[in-house]
Design a protein around this motif. Structure first.
Motif, mmCIF file in Angstrom:
data_model
loop_
_atom_site.group_PDB
_atom_site.id
_atom_site.type_symbol
_atom_site.label_atom_id
_atom_site.label_comp_id
_atom_site.label_asym_id
_atom_site.label_seq_id
_atom_site.Cartn_x
_atom_site.Cartn_y
_atom_site.Cartn_z
ATOM 1 N N LEU A 296 0.740 -1.237 0.036
ATOM 2 C CA LEU A 296 0.140 0.272 0.026
ATOM 3 C C LEU A 296 0.899 1.283 0.051
ATOM 4 O O LEU A 296 0.710 2.254 -0.696
ATOM 5 C CB LEU A 296 -0.952 0.181 1.224
ATOM 6 N N THR A 297 1.765 1.348 1.017
ATOM 7 C CA THR A 297 2.467 2.632 1.017
ATOM 8 C C THR A 297 3.518 2.661 -0.316
ATOM 9 O O THR A 297 3.408 4.033 -0.914
ATOM 10 C CB THR A 297 3.569 2.771 2.393
ATOM 11 N N PRO A 298 4.152 1.794 -0.903
ATOM 12 C CA PRO A 298 4.753 1.956 -2.219
ATOM 13 C C PRO A 298 3.820 2.303 -3.351
ATOM 14 O O PRO A 298 4.090 3.210 -4.088
ATOM 15 C CB PRO A 298 5.313 0.745 -2.327
ATOM 16 N N ASN A 299 2.645 1.965 -3.406
ATOM 17 C CA ASN A 299 1.607 2.334 -4.276
ATOM 18 C C ASN A 299 1.272 3.755 -4.151
ATOM 19 O O ASN A 299 0.876 4.483 -5.184
ATOM 20 C CB ASN A 299 0.309 1.681 -4.267
ATOM 21 N N ILE A 300 1.033 4.180 -2.805
ATOM 22 C CA ILE A 300 0.884 5.646 -2.755
ATOM 23 C C ILE A 300 1.919 6.569 -3.218
ATOM 24 O O ILE A 300 1.528 7.551 -3.597
ATOM 25 C CB ILE A 300 0.486 5.977 -1.264
ATOM 26 N N VAL A 301 3.329 6.114 -2.598
ATOM 27 C CA VAL A 301 4.313 6.957 -3.052
ATOM 28 C C VAL A 301 4.509 6.846 -4.684
ATOM 29 O O VAL A 301 4.727 7.972 -5.272
ATOM 30 C CB VAL A 301 5.408 6.503 -2.398
ATOM 31 N N ALA B 158 2.051 11.438 -10.506
ATOM 32 C CA ALA B 158 1.234 12.572 -10.729
ATOM 33 C C ALA B 158 2.257 13.970 -10.547
ATOM 34 O O ALA B 158 1.734 14.771 -10.985
ATOM 35 C CB ALA B 158 0.038 12.716 -9.728
ATOM 36 N N GLY B 159 3.423 13.765 -10.070
ATOM 37 C CA GLY B 159 4.303 14.848 -9.874
ATOM 38 C C GLY B 159 4.044 15.487 -8.680
ATOM 39 O O GLY B 159 4.416 16.764 -8.759
ATOM 40 N N LEU B 160 3.287 14.957 -7.718
ATOM 41 C CA LEU B 160 3.030 15.871 -6.696
ATOM 42 C C LEU B 160 3.611 15.272 -5.272
ATOM 43 O O LEU B 160 4.073 14.066 -5.143
ATOM 44 C CB LEU B 160 1.464 15.553 -6.615
ATOM 45 N N ALA B 161 3.633 16.096 -4.286
ATOM 46 C CA ALA B 161 4.159 15.764 -2.981
ATOM 47 C C ALA B 161 3.100 15.416 -2.171
ATOM 48 O O ALA B 161 1.645 16.158 -2.422
ATOM 49 C CB ALA B 161 4.977 17.214 -2.458
ATOM 50 N N ALA B 162 3.317 14.881 -1.125
ATOM 51 C CA ALA B 162 2.007 14.396 -0.111
ATOM 52 C C ALA B 162 1.493 15.747 0.332
ATOM 53 O O ALA B 162 0.449 15.591 1.040
ATOM 54 C CB ALA B 162 2.485 13.545 0.806
ATOM 55 N N ASP B 163 2.348 16.692 0.825
ATOM 56 C CA ASP B 163 1.958 17.794 1.485
ATOM 57 C C ASP B 163 0.809 18.747 0.501
ATOM 58 O O ASP B 163 0.162 19.554 1.154
ATOM 59 C CB ASP B 163 2.913 18.855 1.972
ATOM 60 N N ARG B 164 0.652 18.241 -0.584
ATOM 61 C CA ARG B 164 -0.358 18.824 -1.489
ATOM 62 C C ARG B 164 -1.782 18.403 -1.267
ATOM 63 O O ARG B 164 -2.504 18.890 -1.773
ATOM 64 C CB ARG B 164 0.134 18.959 -2.794
#
Length: 122
Positions: free
Chosen positions: A45-50, A56-62
């Motif tokens: 799951l976490t590797p799929n999220i990352v 998408a070229g996005l950071a999690a803080d977005r």
């Protein structure tokens, strides 16, 4: 106003993470990662999220929110998805919402819909 949502579902053997941009005119899937392995929810799951964030070229803080599938499904898979969603929400200070996985599968369909999944109870 546009919102960036992380969508997670672990109610089936498909370990799913996706990024969706939601606005008043509709939803746009920006990226998704799916691994089909009924025994690898915690590992994938976490590797799929990352991976979806990278795609998408996005950071999690977005992220503005996290949506997680609440089943029905096997307890271990659901626990992994819900705990991961809660961790992301807590770490980022964003809302986490649960959605019935069957409703999520049926969204966008018209007319009467019957959703059937394998409960894996032999």
């Amino acid at each position: 106003m546009s919102r960036l949502v992380l969508a997670i579902d672990t109610a089936t053997p498909a370990v799913t993470a996706g990024l969706v941009r939601c606005d008043g005119s509709g939803d746009e899937v920006l990226a998704e990662r799916v691994t089909v392995d009924a025994r690898a929810h915690a590992e994938q799951l976490t590797p799929n999220i990352v991976g979806a964030l990278d795609d998408a070229g996005l950071a999690a803080d977005r992220l503005d929110a996290v949506v997680v599938g609440c089943g029905p499904g096997p307890f271990t898979g659901l626990r992994v998805g819900m705990a991961t969603a809660a961790a992301f929400g807590h770490a980022l200070g964003i809302a986490v919402r649960g959605v019935c996985s069957l409703d999520a599968i049926a969204v966008g369909t018209t007319g009467d819909v019957l959703v059937v999944t394998d409960a894996r109870r032999r």
